[in-house]
Design a protein around this motif. Structure first.
Motif, PDB file in Angstrom:
ATOM      1  N   PHE A  42      52.578  28.664  40.757  1.00  0.00           N
ATOM      2  CA  PHE A  42      51.790  29.323  41.498  1.00  0.00           C
ATOM      3  C   PHE A  42      52.202  30.686  41.594  1.00  0.00           C
ATOM      4  N   PRO A  43      51.693  31.517  40.891  1.00  0.00           N
ATOM      5  CA  PRO A  43      51.853  33.226  41.075  1.00  0.00           C
ATOM      6  C   PRO A  43      51.540  33.722  42.333  1.00  0.00           C
TER       7      PRO A  43
ATOM      8  N   ARG B  65      40.417  30.500  35.007  1.00  0.00           N
ATOM      9  CA  ARG B  65      39.425  31.501  35.303  1.00  0.00           C
ATOM     10  C   ARG B  65      39.870  32.720  35.700  1.00  0.00           C
ATOM     11  N   LEU B  66      40.653  32.598  36.783  1.00  0.00           N
ATOM     12  CA  LEU B  66      41.291  33.545  37.451  1.00  0.00           C
ATOM     13  C   LEU B  66      42.156  34.581  36.526  1.00  0.00           C
ATOM     14  N   GLU B  67      43.000  33.947  35.755  1.00  0.00           N
ATOM     15  CA  GLU B  67      43.773  34.677  34.624  1.00  0.00           C
ATOM     16  C   GLU B  67      42.661  35.641  33.833  1.00  0.00           C
ATOM     17  N   LEU B  68      41.613  34.653  33.426  1.00  0.00           N
ATOM     18  CA  LEU B  68      40.571  35.412  32.390  1.00  0.00           C
ATOM     19  C   LEU B  68      40.048  36.859  33.307  1.00  0.00           C
ATOM     20  N   LEU B  69      39.743  36.500  34.686  1.00  0.00           N
ATOM     21  CA  LEU B  69      39.329  37.640  35.235  1.00  0.00           C
ATOM     22  C   LEU B  69      40.087  38.776  35.313  1.00  0.00           C
ATOM     23  N   ILE B  73      39.635  42.543  33.867  1.00  0.00           N
ATOM     24  CA  ILE B  73      40.062  43.847  34.799  1.00  0.00           C
ATOM     25  C   ILE B  73      41.091  44.991  34.226  1.00  0.00           C
ATOM     26  N   ILE B  74      41.672  44.650  33.262  1.00  0.00           N
ATOM     27  CA  ILE B  74      42.530  45.565  32.709  1.00  0.00           C
ATOM     28  C   ILE B  74      41.917  46.431  32.090  1.00  0.00           C
ATOM     29  N   ASP B  75      40.790  45.899  31.096  1.00  0.00           N
ATOM     30  CA  ASP B  75      39.791  46.742  30.128  1.00  0.00           C
ATOM     31  C   ASP B  75      38.865  47.435  31.051  1.00  0.00           C
ATOM     32  N   HIS B  76      38.247  46.551  32.065  1.00  0.00           N
ATOM     33  CA  HIS B  76      37.119  47.259  32.696  1.00  0.00           C
ATOM     34  C   HIS B  76      37.337  47.046  34.271  1.00  0.00           C
ATOM     35  N   PRO B  77      37.767  48.126  34.676  1.00  0.00           N
ATOM     36  CA  PRO B  77      38.168  48.003  36.253  1.00  0.00           C
ATOM     37  C   PRO B  77      36.878  48.036  36.820  1.00  0.00           C
ATOM     38  N   ASP B  78      36.683  46.953  37.738  1.00  0.00           N
ATOM     39  CA  ASP B  78      35.473  46.965  38.550  1.00  0.00           C
ATOM     40  C   ASP B  78      35.431  46.254  39.974  1.00  0.00           C
ATOM     41  N   ASP B  79      34.908  47.037  40.835  1.00  0.00           N
ATOM     42  CA  ASP B  79      35.111  46.728  42.183  1.00  0.00           C
ATOM     43  C   ASP B  79      34.697  45.224  42.536  1.00  0.00           C
ATOM     44  N   VAL B  80      33.595  44.773  41.660  1.00  0.00           N
ATOM     45  CA  VAL B  80      32.713  43.509  42.041  1.00  0.00           C
ATOM     46  C   VAL B  80      33.879  42.521  41.345  1.00  0.00           C
ATOM     47  N   LEU B  81      34.559  42.977  40.250  1.00  0.00           N
ATOM     48  CA  LEU B  81      35.579  41.886  39.819  1.00  0.00           C
ATOM     49  C   LEU B  81      36.509  41.636  40.737  1.00  0.00           C
ATOM     50  N   LEU B  88      38.620  34.166  44.461  1.00  0.00           N
ATOM     51  CA  LEU B  88      38.853  33.048  43.929  1.00  0.00           C
ATOM     52  C   LEU B  88      40.432  32.724  43.971  1.00  0.00           C
ATOM     53  N   ASP B  89      41.196  33.866  44.068  1.00  0.00           N
ATOM     54  CA  ASP B  89      42.452  33.668  44.508  1.00  0.00           C
ATOM     55  C   ASP B  89      42.732  33.158  45.728  1.00  0.00           C
ATOM     56  N   LEU B  90      42.042  33.510  46.626  1.00  0.00           N
ATOM     57  CA  LEU B  90      42.206  32.846  47.988  1.00  0.00           C
ATOM     58  C   LEU B  90      41.986  31.530  48.311  1.00  0.00           C
ATOM     59  N   GLN B  91      40.645  31.089  47.429  1.00  0.00           N
ATOM     60  CA  GLN B  91      40.423  29.720  47.527  1.00  0.00           C
ATOM     61  C   GLN B  91      41.180  29.008  46.905  1.00  0.00           C
TER      62      GLN B  91
END
Lengths: 450, 573
Positions: A42-43, B65-69, B73-81, B88-91
């Motif tokens: 878990f990172p 899914r989190l890793e993909l997001l 975000i590295i290529d397309h920084p976006d506040d919504v993202l 998702l991380d918290l969940q």
């Protein structure tokens, strides 16, 4: 009855084999699992904007040394009490009570560690690796049960070993394992002991601890494979008395041999055997030897010739088994993390694998020379090969001695507990009418005293 | 535990029946307790299994899914993202902790349930226990003989199982670590292994034509410009390209020429840093990349360094500071084990800006850096092995300096000058360094300290290249000047054996394949010359595209970077 017993035994061992195979992933799978391990970890969260800094991890204080001595004292007391209860008091109920205590103390409270069975590996490693200092408590846990067995028989198995206790408790409908099958199955324990010594001596792994089937229960956590394995053993243990102790326990192999020499040991009857046969089926572990009939002369001659042939074949069998096991040395050497790492690096270097695992990535990050790793792995392979020759020789010797043992014609006139196999559980006591006489006398003596 | 028997004044049979009845009641109680506790335990096991499945099946899907997001975000920084990722991380974390707690509590319940089951079942068994009734004696004699035979048979079967296991294990493939691993086709850095410009391949083609596409296996467009040379690892070819706005790394399939992926190296220069404006002769992507077979590393004229794995995923990226270079930064990367070596020469010598930097290849942090008393240069470092010890050889004005892989300086020789661009080579036990237009110097690399007066074996001042690096087979050394003069010298004493004017311009460094020299001109003409004591031209092949980069030679194929396209030349078989 016998057929039913065979069916139960077959199902039971099928389950055990399934459990064992499910807990030993194949080599490519283990690599996959290794790779997954990194993914599953878990990172920590990203606190890019808030600027929150993760607190540095704190290390819990190690267990205080004093508790090691407490463990050693408890072990000594438990062994002493067990020996008293088995040999003097002859009380099954007291033995059971002590084994429940041992299960809770050495099992659930001490989480199954240190245990005498696993201590074999520490002792072996300390012999082969000068840099490894074996803790005092481990030495005590290894030696004390051996000393007690040498004097009082397997009282450790009876009421002190938590692994034995948990199996003893779940035994509900004992099914007798035929003696011929029992003799064959016991070979597993010798092979397990040999393999455990080999892997410990080469620093490869502590397989007794890794595949301890009950440790997950004691710790209330563990891998699914080991939980399944432990569950299988307990399920089998409902019908077959202490399957792990009898057919797999490596420490039990040593205890068996010492118990043969023990000065005092369990006797079914406190007096002379009257051959009433009431105790005949009382032992769920098949450790009651029945009186033998006279051997027919023709069989006696045949067995003499067979014995001579087996004695001649003994060195051949040892060499053949040694060679046979040595062919598996490369596979066995992969138990060693260095060989496994070298294997992985080799795959990556030769382009057969492109992705790195956590282990290989860590290796590449150290900048160590691959050739050094390969040289180290080759040395370990050579050591394991030598060990495999010795292990094979040991197994060959065991097989040969067992064959010889079954060709020797012994005569027995009384019902008696098997010197090696008796686990000193005390179940047979209450079946002996002489024991009831003794108890009544005791009661009477107490009554008279009052 | 023994059940209490109800005392009754009635003697005899009535008393017995009461006792049996009471025992039966106790048995029923124990039996049903065992059944209830068994059902309870099974229900708990069911819940535990569902919980386990959720941890093993559902959580990894969400984690992926989190890793993909995160990658997105590295290529397309976006506040919504950002918000989506945090949520998702918290969940995931909350669920994980909740399931762990559930598992912990349920295991206690299971333990309790099993304990009740065992106690109840044991009591039930005790209440139903029948006294032993020994059956008539079987024929003991026959029985014991049969048992002895069966026991021997079982052990023999055990022996057979051991034999079968042997057969099984004997067929398993064995890795012999003492054997050298087969070297796959690699050209891992500028000028191949060791930076020497030498290929082990011998079946390299010597006939192709860019106008008819004869001998050209494939040709692929390179999206962004760059003068860096292709590097190759197995079936992958890597290049970099950049302009003022973007810095990219490209991975081509060596078999088909298909662009497999492109990776962006972000602009990590600190805010307010002056934009870098490299010269036209170098551009933004002059330094050649390097690979260790697992990851590829690229550096650009802006000082941005990027590391990618073979699937194109960014491993790390950082900025080393904008290099102050007169013509633009052009030194290629080198590697020593886990160290990524960056020769970061810049400014004037008195500015004390130049340094040799060793980065941790896997993590990107600086392991060590050493100041260099040298102004900006355009040479690339090489790593050589002398008496079982490795040295990093660097060139600049005026020093040739050797470093230990831990960053300590080993020796230095004062023998160069001007704007040094040709890289050093190591051949015949000597390090060769070039002062542009002026001289070639041969140095013995076994000294310590300043070896100017003691270890310079010879120096030839009859002209030298200004850009192209030399190549040597250990007996002869070949120099190629930008205006096409090919010079052959003897390694032992520097005696010139011959020279030939090829009447073309050259930016690519010469390569040695077997006993043939491959020289790629600026106009894309490959001169194939015999590497011998006399000049002999063997072939001349045209590509019809301008070339500045040095070609890569791997497994009988040549990878040439033109100004716009990447070519693979070879035979179809």
């Amino acid at each position: 009855m016998i057929r039913f017993g065979y069916i139960i035994i077959s199902i039971a061992f099928f389950l055990i084999v399934c459990g064992i195979t499910s807990s030993v992933p194949a080599a490519p799978m283990s690599r996959q699992l290794q790779a997954q391990a990194g993914v599953e970890r878990f990172p920590p969260p990203d606190f890019v904007e808030s600027g929150y800094e993760l607190p540095s991890p704190t290390t819990p204080h190690p267990r205080q040394n004093i508790y090691e001595y407490v463990d050693a004292v408890v072990l000594l007391a438990a062994l002493g009490l067990a020996s008293y209860l088995v040999l003097k008091k002859r009380s099954r109920r007291a033995i059971l009570t002590l084994s429940v205590f041992s299960l809770f103390y050495f099992g659930f409270w001490r989480k199954g560690c240190v245990c005498s069975i696993g201590a074999i590996q520490n002792i072996v490693l300390s012999i082969f690796d000068r840099d490894y200092a074996v803790p005092f408590v481990v030495v005590v846990f290894f030696l004390l049960p051996l000393v007690f067995t040498l004097f009082f028989g397997r009282t450790f198995c009876a009421a002190v070993c938590p692994l034995g206790a948990v199996q003893d408790l779940v035994l509900l409908r004992p099914v007798a394992v035929p003696s011929w099958l029992e003799s064959g199955l016991r070979l597993f324990a010798y092979a397990y002991l040999g393999a455990a010594v080999l892997f410990a001596a080469t620093g490869s792994a502590f397989i007794i601890c890794r595949y301890d089937p009950f440790i997950s229960f004691f710790r209330l956590s563990g891998s699914l494979n080991i939980l399944v394995l432990g569950g299988c053993f307990l399920l089998v243990g409902v019908f077959i008395g202490r399957p792990y102790c009898r057919f797999f326990c490596p420490y039990g192999v040593i205890l068996r041999q010492l118990s043969r020499l023990s000065k005092w040991r369990v006797s079914i009857t406190p007096d002379d055997c009257i051959k009433c046969r009431l105790c005949e089926d009382s032992c769920p572990f098949g450790a009651i030897k029945v009186p033998t009939a006279e051997w027919p002369a023709r069989d006696y001659d045949k067995s003499k010739k067979r014995l001579a042939l087996l004695l001649l074949l003994l060195p051949i069998l040892i060499l053949a088994c040694a060679w046979a096991v040595s062919t598996a040395s490369d596979l066995m050497s992969r138990t060693h993390p260095t060989v496994r790492l070298a294997d992985r690096i080799h795959l990556e270097e030769t382009g057969k694998e492109e992705e790195t695992t956590d282990a290989s990535a860590a290796f590449w990050a150290t900048g160590k020379d691959v050739r050094e790793l390969y040289a180290e792995a080759s040395n370990i392979q050579a050591a394991v090969k030598t060990g495999c020759w010795l292990l094979g020789g040991f197994l060959g010797l065991v097989i040969a001695l067992k064959l010889i043992g079954h060709s020797v014609r012994r005569t027995r006139i009384d019902y008696e507990a098997d010197r090696a196999g008796c686990l000193a559980c005390g179940r047979c006591f209450e079946y002996c009418p002489r024991e009831h006489v003794r108890l009544n006398k005791d009661k009477q003596a107490v009554g008279d005293g009052e | 535990m023994k059940p209490r028997v109800a005392e009754s004044p009635a003697p005899g049979r009535n008393n017995d029946s009461v006792e049996v009845k009471t025992t039966n009641q106790w048995y029923q109680t124990a039996f049903w307790s065992a059944v209830v506790s068994a059902v309870f335990s099974l229900i708990v096991v069911g819940f535990l299994m569902v919980n386990y499945l959720q941890i093993k099946v559902f959580d990894p899907v969400r984690a992926e899914r989190l890793e993909l997001l995160k990658l997105k975000i590295i290529d397309h920084p976006d506040d919504v993202l950002f918000v989506q990722i945090r949520k998702l991380d918290l969940q995931i974390r909350q669920d994980r902790i909740r399931r762990q707690n559930f598992s912990y509590r349920a295991s206690f319940l299971l333990l309790g349930g099993l304990a009740v089951f065992v106690i109840s079942a044991k009591l039930a068994v005790t209440f139903k226990k029948k006294p032993p009734r020994p059956q008539p004696y079987p024929d003991r004699q026959k029985e014991q003989i049969r048992q002895a035979i069966q026991a021997r048979s079982t052990i023999t079967v055990g022996l057979a199982v051991l034999g079968a296991a042997v057969l099984f294990f004997a067929t398993r493939p064995v890795v012999d670590f003492s054997e050298e691993p087969p070297q796959k086709g690699v050209w891992p850095r500028f000028r191949g292994l060791g930076g020497l410009g030498i290929s082990a391949s011998t079946n390299v083609p010597d006939n192709w034509n860019g106008s008819t596409n004869e001998g050209i296996l494939w040709k692929s467009k390179v999206p962004l410009p760059g003068h860096n040379s292709p590097i190759v690892w197995g079936d992958r070819v890597f290049l970099s390209g950049a302009d003022a706005n973007e810095r990219q790394v490209y991975c081509f399939d060596a078999l088909s020429g298909k662009l497999l992926w492109r990776g962006n190296v972000p602009n990590l220069a600190p805010a307010g840093a002056e934009p870098v404006e490299p010269g036209e002769s170098t551009g933004f992507a002059a330094p050649t990349m390097v690979t260790d077979g697992r990851r590829v590393y690229a550096i650009f004229a802006t000082g941005d360094v990027g590391c990618f794995d073979f699937s194109g995923k960014t491993v790390w990226a950082r900025n080393l500071g904008s290099p102050d270079s007169a013509y633009g930064y052009a030194s290629s990367l080198a590697m020593y084990r886990d160290l990524l070596l960056v020769q970061y020469d810049q400014g004037a010598a008195e500015d004390e800006k130049s340094k040799l930097i060793a980065l941790n290849a896997f993590l990107g942090h600086t392991v060590w850096e050493t100041r260099r008393p040298i102004p900006n240069s355009w040479t690339s470092p090489i790593v050589i092995e002398v008496s079982s010890r490795h040295q990093i050889i660097t060139c600049g004005d005026p020093w040739v300096i050797a470093y230990d892989p831990n960053g300590a300086e080993l020796w230095r020789a004062d023998c160069l000058g001007a704007d040094v661009a040709p890289s050093p080579i190591y051949a015949g036990g000597l390090v060769f360094a070039i002062e542009p237009y002026t001289k070639l110097v041969a140095i013995k690399p076994d000294g310590r300290g300043d070896v100017t007066k003691t270890h310079i074996v010879w120096s030839n001042e009859e002209g030298a290249p200004d850009i192209c690096s030399p190549v040597s087979n250990g007996e002869l050394i070949f120099l190629l000047t930008t205006d096409g003069l090919l010079i052959c010298l003897q390694v032992t004493d520097g005696t010139k054996l011959w020279e030939e004017d090829l009447k073309e311009d050259f930016f690519a460094s010469p390569s040695l394949i077997g006993d043939r020299l491959y020289l790629l001109s600026q106009k894309g003409v490959m001169f194939i010359i015999e590497a011998a004591t006399e000049y002999k031209e063997l072939a001349r092949c045209e590509l019809r595209e301008d070339c500045h980069a040095s070609p890569a030679f791997v497994d009988g194929r040549i990878y040439i970077r033109g100004t716009k396209n990447l070519y693979c030349i070879g035979n179809l078989d």
